[in-house]
Design an enzyme around this catalytic site. Sequence first.
Site, short mmCIF file in Angstrom:
data_model
loop_
_atom_site.label_atom_id
_atom_site.label_comp_id
_atom_site.label_asym_id
_atom_site.label_seq_id
_atom_site.Cartn_x
_atom_site.Cartn_y
_atom_site.Cartn_z
N GLY A 1 7.92 -22.95 -6.83
CA GLY A 1 6.64 -22.94 -6.15
C GLY A 1 6.80 -23.58 -4.78
O GLY A 1 7.83 -24.21 -4.49
N ALA A 2 5.77 -23.44 -3.94
CA ALA A 2 5.84 -24.04 -2.60
C ALA A 2 4.47 -24.54 -2.16
O ALA A 2 4.19 -24.64 -0.98
CB ALA A 2 6.39 -23.03 -1.60
N SER B 1 -9.80 -38.96 -11.84
CA SER B 1 -8.48 -38.33 -11.87
C SER B 1 -7.55 -39.03 -12.85
O SER B 1 -7.79 -40.16 -13.27
CB SER B 1 -7.85 -38.38 -10.47
OG SER B 1 -8.64 -37.67 -9.54
N GLU C 1 -6.25 -41.01 -6.48
CA GLU C 1 -5.38 -40.03 -5.83
C GLU C 1 -6.20 -39.16 -4.87
O GLU C 1 -7.33 -38.78 -5.17
CB GLU C 1 -4.64 -39.19 -6.87
CG GLU C 1 -5.54 -38.37 -7.80
CD GLU C 1 -5.82 -36.99 -7.26
OE1 GLU C 1 -5.21 -36.61 -6.24
OE2 GLU C 1 -6.67 -36.30 -7.83
N CYS D 1 -4.97 -28.62 -12.27
CA CYS D 1 -4.18 -28.85 -13.47
C CYS D 1 -4.89 -29.79 -14.45
O CYS D 1 -4.58 -29.80 -15.64
CB CYS D 1 -2.81 -29.41 -13.12
SG CYS D 1 -2.86 -30.95 -12.17
N GLU E 1 1.03 -27.35 -2.47
CA GLU E 1 0.85 -28.74 -2.08
C GLU E 1 1.52 -29.70 -3.05
O GLU E 1 2.16 -30.68 -2.65
CB GLU E 1 -0.65 -29.05 -1.99
CG GLU E 1 -0.94 -30.45 -1.48
CD GLU E 1 -2.43 -30.71 -1.33
OE1 GLU E 1 -2.79 -31.86 -1.02
OE2 GLU E 1 -3.22 -29.77 -1.53
N MET E 2 1.40 -29.45 -4.37
CA MET E 2 2.00 -30.35 -5.35
C MET E 2 3.52 -30.36 -5.25
O MET E 2 4.17 -31.41 -5.32
CB MET E 2 1.57 -29.96 -6.77
CG MET E 2 2.15 -30.86 -7.85
SD MET E 2 1.69 -32.60 -7.67
CE MET E 2 0.04 -32.56 -8.37
N GLN F 1 -5.44 -36.07 -3.62
CA GLN F 1 -5.25 -34.62 -3.65
C GLN F 1 -6.49 -33.87 -4.09
O GLN F 1 -6.77 -32.75 -3.62
CB GLN F 1 -4.08 -34.27 -4.57
CG GLN F 1 -3.69 -32.79 -4.51
CD GLN F 1 -2.55 -32.47 -5.46
OE1 GLN F 1 -2.16 -33.30 -6.27
NE2 GLN F 1 -2.04 -31.27 -5.38
#
Length: 416
Positions: A184-185, A104, A109, A49, A187-188, A111
């Site tokens: 959605g499902a 980031s 972070e 993103c 990681e975020m 992720q």
Amino acid sequence: MIFTLGINHHSAPLAIRERVAFGADKLQHALADLVHSQTVKEAAILSTCNRTEIYCAAETPDAVIDWLAHYHGIPRAEIAPYVYAHPQPEAVRHAFRVASGLDSMVIGEPQILGQMKDAIRAAEESGTLGTQLHKLFQRSFSVAKEVRSTTAIGANIVSMAAAGVHLAERIFESIADQRILFIGAGEMIELCAAHFCAQKPKQVTIANRTIERGRALAEQYGGTAIRLDELGEYLPQHDIVVSCTASPLPIIGLGMVERAVKVRRHRPIFMVDLAVPRDIEEEVGELDDVFLYTVDDLAQVVESGLESRQAAVVEAEQIIGNRVQDFLTWLQSRETVPVIRSLRDSAERMRRHEMEHALKLLAKGEAPEKVLEQLSQRLTNKFLHAPTQALNAAEGGERSELQTAAARLFHLHSQD
């Protein structure tokens, strides 16, 4: 030569970033197209993103920028002002900083590390990850681990998910009284669900393209799962909407939200769109009673936490600087590989030839001691013939350079 080129949240607004994003299902095709159509030997694409970056081993980045614009059907002139292209030293440093969370939106972070590993996996499966990029990313992961284990870069981290909760609490007195819809499902969404559901909301619903995956996440929080095509029906029932899918087009349009607001009799809806490209049409944010936030909006919320991590950032940059030099040294050493291989091949041919000669002498009944002595002498003479000849033929400055090189190569000591 290794290059890194792309755009990120520092160089381009969301409206530009979403136009050059790559969906996970398109990565392998894009990589194959890039390597086959350009003078690119190795390539990996990191698309999140916050960024779309191409890591590649190529002669020049210009052709890759042209490819990026052409692949997305965008005139080069429209994205060129936002594209950065890092040559080898800066490209290595950039990769290390990205992996360590220093580049980031939320400093430190974790992720991004998983996202980089996904990018490498896609490159491996498409056959575009070669020796140089493989080593680059393995070193990147190693540096990230060192940074996280020896500095406080990840301490008291303010995540995008936590920022979303913080914003929601500005709109509603208590999240515990609200109904939340996650779209959605991935990681975020899992991270956001963990943060929002820690506030014990009244209701949790997961909307996902694959109902089974949505149901698995919903069950963790005592919620229910619906299909994406049921959004229009369920949207009015929810006060908070958090969306992050890989859809190339918006899945929540202006009309759908207008109808939901009408059904809700203008009770406010808080919406967070973490997807790139966006899941929710931009015009939705202009509606009364709708509070729409994007990833760029949430970044401003977490900005306040940067000062507390500045000391750790300085330490991390020092670590990265040292590791960049180590990697560049490794790259330079690879330039000598062809010469070393040729040298070994030449020596091996001499060895085999003299071995065959010695075996023939033994077969004729020659004394083994005599054969071994002759073998060692002949090998020594052959190994030293070329460097000796070059030293004898050299003159002036060249002779001095060769003498210095020979002393270093063969560990010779001057004899006074």
